[in-house]
Design an enzyme around this catalytic site. Structure first.
Site, PDB file in Angstrom:
ATOM      1  N   GLY A 132       0.854  -1.182   0.000  1.00  0.00           N
ATOM      2  CA  GLY A 132       0.000   0.000   0.000  1.00  0.00           C
ATOM      3  C   GLY A 132       0.890   1.232   0.000  1.00  0.00           C
ATOM      4  N   PHE A 133       0.367   2.350   0.500  1.00  0.00           N
ATOM      5  CA  PHE A 133       1.140   3.589   0.493  1.00  0.00           C
ATOM      6  C   PHE A 133       2.417   3.473   1.329  1.00  0.00           C
ATOM      7  CE2 PHE A 133      -3.046   5.185  -0.697  1.00  0.00           C
ATOM      8  CZ  PHE A 133      -2.706   5.974  -1.779  1.00  0.00           C
ATOM      9  N   GLY A 134       2.308   2.835   2.491  1.00  0.00           N
ATOM     10  CA  GLY A 134       3.472   2.716   3.374  1.00  0.00           C
ATOM     11  C   GLY A 134       4.517   1.791   2.783  1.00  0.00           C
TER      12      GLY A 134
ATOM     13  N   ASP B 193      -1.661   2.530   8.424  1.00  0.00           N
ATOM     14  CA  ASP B 193      -2.926   2.297   9.132  1.00  0.00           C
ATOM     15  C   ASP B 193      -2.808   1.214  10.200  1.00  0.00           C
ATOM     16  OD1 ASP B 193      -4.036   4.146   7.473  1.00  0.00           O
ATOM     17  OD2 ASP B 193      -5.477   2.801   6.519  1.00  0.00           O
TER      18      ASP B 193
ATOM     19  N   GLU C 164     -18.221  11.303   0.692  1.00  0.00           N
ATOM     20  CA  GLU C 164     -18.019  11.268  -0.765  1.00  0.00           C
ATOM     21  C   GLU C 164     -18.974  10.278  -1.433  1.00  0.00           C
ATOM     22  OE1 GLU C 164     -13.779  10.896  -0.897  1.00  0.00           O
ATOM     23  OE2 GLU C 164     -13.772   8.744  -0.559  1.00  0.00           O
TER      24      GLU C 164
HETATM   25  C1  LIG Z   1     -12.358   4.519   0.594  1.00  0.00           C
HETATM   26  C2  LIG Z   1     -11.117   5.149   1.169  1.00  0.00           C
HETATM   27  C3  LIG Z   1     -10.834   6.478   0.883  1.00  0.00           C
HETATM   28  C4  LIG Z   1      -9.696   7.083   1.396  1.00  0.00           C
HETATM   29  N1  LIG Z   1      -9.437   8.381   1.077  1.00  0.00           N
HETATM   30  C5  LIG Z   1      -8.295   8.956   1.495  1.00  0.00           C
HETATM   31  C6  LIG Z   1      -7.969  10.285   1.109  1.00  0.00           C
HETATM   32  O1  LIG Z   1      -8.708  10.942   0.365  1.00  0.00           O
HETATM   33  N2  LIG Z   1      -6.786  10.803   1.540  1.00  0.00           N
HETATM   34  C7  LIG Z   1      -5.929  10.083   2.337  1.00  0.00           C
HETATM   35  O2  LIG Z   1      -4.868  10.584   2.682  1.00  0.00           O
HETATM   36  N3  LIG Z   1      -6.240   8.852   2.755  1.00  0.00           N
HETATM   37  C8  LIG Z   1      -7.389   8.255   2.343  1.00  0.00           C
HETATM   38  N4  LIG Z   1      -7.687   6.978   2.743  1.00  0.00           N
HETATM   39  C9  LIG Z   1      -6.813   6.297   3.702  1.00  0.00           C
HETATM   40  C10 LIG Z   1      -5.567   5.755   3.023  1.00  0.00           C
HETATM   41  O3  LIG Z   1      -5.924   5.061   1.842  1.00  0.00           O
HETATM   42  C11 LIG Z   1      -4.832   4.854   4.004  1.00  0.00           C
HETATM   43  O4  LIG Z   1      -4.489   5.619   5.121  1.00  0.00           O
HETATM   44  C12 LIG Z   1      -3.587   4.251   3.383  1.00  0.00           C
HETATM   45  O5  LIG Z   1      -3.936   3.412   2.308  1.00  0.00           O
HETATM   46  C13 LIG Z   1      -2.797   3.438   4.411  1.00  0.00           C
HETATM   47  O6  LIG Z   1      -1.670   2.896   3.789  1.00  0.00           O
HETATM   48  P1  LIG Z   1      -1.059   1.533   4.327  1.00  0.00           P
HETATM   49  O7  LIG Z   1       0.186   1.318   3.540  1.00  0.00           O
HETATM   50  O8  LIG Z   1      -0.963   1.555   5.794  1.00  0.00           O
HETATM   51  O9  LIG Z   1      -2.149   0.410   3.971  1.00  0.00           O
HETATM   52  P2  LIG Z   1      -2.873   0.051   2.616  1.00  0.00           P
HETATM   53  O10 LIG Z   1      -2.689   1.123   1.614  1.00  0.00           O
HETATM   54  O11 LIG Z   1      -4.232  -0.354   3.000  1.00  0.00           O
HETATM   55  O12 LIG Z   1      -2.077  -1.223   2.088  1.00  0.00           O
HETATM   56  C14 LIG Z   1      -2.079  -2.447   2.761  1.00  0.00           C
HETATM   57  C15 LIG Z   1      -1.564  -3.526   1.819  1.00  0.00           C
HETATM   58  O13 LIG Z   1      -1.337  -4.701   2.579  1.00  0.00           O
HETATM   59  C16 LIG Z   1      -1.804  -5.817   1.859  1.00  0.00           C
HETATM   60  N5  LIG Z   1      -2.132  -6.857   2.832  1.00  0.00           N
HETATM   61  C17 LIG Z   1      -3.030  -6.795   3.839  1.00  0.00           C
HETATM   62  N6  LIG Z   1      -3.037  -7.937   4.543  1.00  0.00           N
HETATM   63  C18 LIG Z   1      -2.121  -8.747   3.975  1.00  0.00           C
HETATM   64  C19 LIG Z   1      -1.664 -10.073   4.244  1.00  0.00           C
HETATM   65  N7  LIG Z   1      -2.153 -10.784   5.261  1.00  0.00           N
HETATM   66  N8  LIG Z   1      -0.719 -10.604   3.446  1.00  0.00           N
HETATM   67  C20 LIG Z   1      -0.207  -9.896   2.400  1.00  0.00           C
HETATM   68  N9  LIG Z   1      -0.604  -8.645   2.110  1.00  0.00           N
HETATM   69  C21 LIG Z   1      -1.529  -8.068   2.880  1.00  0.00           C
HETATM   70  C22 LIG Z   1      -3.010  -5.281   1.115  1.00  0.00           C
HETATM   71  O14 LIG Z   1      -3.314  -6.094  -0.013  1.00  0.00           O
HETATM   72  C23 LIG Z   1      -2.564  -3.885   0.731  1.00  0.00           C
HETATM   73  O15 LIG Z   1      -1.934  -3.860  -0.522  1.00  0.00           O
HETATM   74  C24 LIG Z   1      -8.822   6.345   2.227  1.00  0.00           C
HETATM   75  C25 LIG Z   1      -9.110   5.011   2.526  1.00  0.00           C
HETATM   76  C26 LIG Z   1     -10.243   4.410   1.992  1.00  0.00           C
HETATM   77  C27 LIG Z   1     -10.544   2.972   2.298  1.00  0.00           C
END
Ligand SMILES: Cc1cc2nc3c(=O)[nH]c(=O)nc-3n(C[C@H](O)[C@H](O)[C@H](O)COP(=O)(O)OP(=O)(O)OC[C@H]3O[C@@H](n4cnc5c(N)ncnc54)[C@H](O)[C@@H]3O)c2cc1C
Length: 449
Positions: free
Chosen positions: A15-17, A301, A172
């Site tokens: 994801g983003f992180g 997250d 939204e």
């Molecule tokens: C509908 C929606 C709208 C949003 N709008 C905004 C916005 O406008 N602005 C903003 O800043 N933020 C927004 N967010 C929040 C933002 O998207 C999150 O804060 C961000 O994606 C977090 O990044 P992350 O890397 O922690 O997790 P994520 O981006 O959720 O990535 C997690 C990754 O881990 C993988 N994964 C999970 N479990 C497993 C596993 N067991 N094994 C292997 N892979 C796994 C998933 O497939 C995914 O690719 C929104 C979120 C949603 C749901």
């Protein structure tokens, strides 16, 4: 770099992180492995556009392998991580185990139904491409079923759409559904009038967009009302069944119910065996490592960290991006220091501002003390979201799509794929059974609206 002897950094989640950590480690003397259960990265901020037929999935998602193509020290494994053995430095996946020297867990979050998981089939949430396609299916199907019923001579009441939760996603979704029912669909039906659709946004707290300043919440509520959304705050939902929502002593029959109320961290957080908060987020140290495991980090997250004022960092993309870059830099420094690392710095989040969109030319934006509403906020939102979309092709396609739909009000991705089952409606309307059912009817020619 010898890949056998190089320090191995494993990143769970692209994801983003995770992606930003991997990119920042691209030129480090490390072998980097990204593990994700999907083969693509999803740009979640635009998921609601897929759910409301404005964009197609491929415009907001990109294959992880192609994003990482030019980073030769980064390998991508598509696999589901199921657990960890932190003492042995091993990750368990559904197929095998993977060892690491440093581990970054960035598995994100999902929705929480506050102990009512049985509500999920009746009220899907929005977190993945699959969720977005299911919401799109239900929203578009509701209009089709109503048209069919009305065309067969039955009187059809206006459709009720209920969105639970008035955070950014609920706002939204409600705003965009209102907009498409009054604009994009308005002239496409002959027996029903989509513009009569009732859209209700329910919020348990006292205001919409509670994370924003009060003046922006008020403005967002006003913009929603102008789009035709009924907003009810201080209203807790007490029961959801197929086609029915119960709140504040009211039982409302609802054609489509969408859930945008709660968030829970990935179950992987609890599997790390360290303290987590109520939402299952890992309580990380100021350097984002796990207590007692300096070589393991939780970011985005999945993690829980407070800022200098004691406020929990929000679950937004910029936090995940900055944390991914911070941890990568820290690991790179330690690899380069060859066993003599300096003390670790503390993570500080740089909040560049918050933006929430409500609909066409409707949004709110908060940049420190500067608060903007309406068209200018929407333009800022558009610019930022296109800028951060992964891949030039996607940016260009989305820009063209947006320009086109801005001028024409058209929603180009109005495809109903998958089943024609709509919870609640199908049970109460035998004629809504899929065409193979014995209840097939002769439909007379359409009368006036
Ligand atoms: C509908 C929606 C709208 C949003 N709008 C905004 C916005 O406008 N602005 C903003 O800043 N933020 C927004 N967010 C929040 C933002 O998207 C999150 O804060 C961000 O994606 C977090 O990044 P992350 O890397 O922690 O997790 P994520 O981006 O959720 O990535 C997690 C990754 O881990 C993988 N994964 C999970 N479990 C497993 C596993 N067991 N094994 C292997 N892979 C796994 C998933 O497939 C995914 O690719 C929104 C979120 C949603 C749901």
């Amino acid at each position: 770099m010898n890949s056998k002897t190089a320090t191995r950094v494993v990143i769970v989640g692209a994801g983003f992180g995770g992606l930003n950590a991997a990119r920042s480690l691209a030129k480090a003397g490390a072998r980097v492995t990204i593990i994700d259960r999907k083969n693509y990265h999803t740009f979640q901020p635009l998921l609601y556009q897929v759910a409301t037929a404005g964009l197609s999935p491929s415009e907001i998602a990109a294959p992880i392998r192609s994003i990482m193509r030019s980073y030769k020290n980064v390998e991508v494994l598509m696999s589901e991580v199921t657990g960890f053995d932190l003492d042995r430095r091993i990750i368990e996946t559904t197929e095998s185990t993977v060892s690491y020297d440093y581990l970054i867990v960035a598995a994100g979050a999902s929705h929480s139904y506050f102990g009512h998981d049985e509500w999920e089939p009746s009220a899907p949430g929005l977190k993945t491409i699959e969720d977005a396609l299911e919401i799109r299916r239900r929203v578009l199907l509701a209009f089709e079923l109503a048209e069919r019923e009305s065309a067969s001579g039955e009187t059809t009441k206006p459709l009720n759409f209920v969105v639970v939760g008035a955070g950014p996603t609920g706002v939204e979704l409600a705003g965009t559904i209102a907009e498409i029912s009054r604009q994009a669909l308005a002239d496409d039906f002959r027996s029903i009038d989509p513009a009569r659709t009732h859209i209700l946004l329910l919020e348990g707290g006292p205001r919409v967009l509670p994370a924003y300043a009060e003046d922006l919440s008020r403005s967002a509520e006003e913009q929603l009302r102008r789009l035709g959304v009924e907003v009810r705050t201080n209203t807790m939902v007490t029961q959801i069944e197929p086609g029915l929502v119960q709140f504040a002593g009211t039982r409302l029959s609802a054609t489509v119910v969408l859930w945008a109320a709660g968030v829970a961290a990935s179950p992987l957080g609890r599997k790390l065996g360290v303290p987590v908060d109520r939402a299952g987020r890992v309580l990380v140290q100021p350097d984002l490592s796990l207590p007692g495991h300096a070589n393991v980090f939780a970011i985005g997250d999945l993690s829980s960290l407070k800022d200098a004022q004691g406020k929990l960092l929000p679950g937004v993309a910029p936090v995940a991006i900055q944390q991914g870059q911070f941890v990568a830099k820290l690991i790179r420094r330690e690899i380069d220091s060859e066993g003599n690392p300096e003390p670790r710095p503390t993570f500080h989040y740089w909040n560049k501002g918050s933006l929430a969109t409500i609909g066409r030319a409707a949004a709110v934006a908060e940049f420190g003390r500067m608060h903007i509403s309406g068209f200018m906020a929407w333009l800022a939102w558009l610019f930022v979201h296109i800028l951060f979309l992964i891949g030039f092709r996607n940016r260009l396609l989305v820009l063209i799509q947006w320009a086109w739909s801005y001028v024409t009000y058209e929603r180009g991705a109005r495809l109903i794929t998958g089943s024609t089952y709509l919870p609640g409606w199908t049970e109460s309307h035998p004629e809504a059974m899929p065409p193979s059912a014995s209840t097939r009817q002769e439909i007379p020619s359409a009368g006036p609206k």
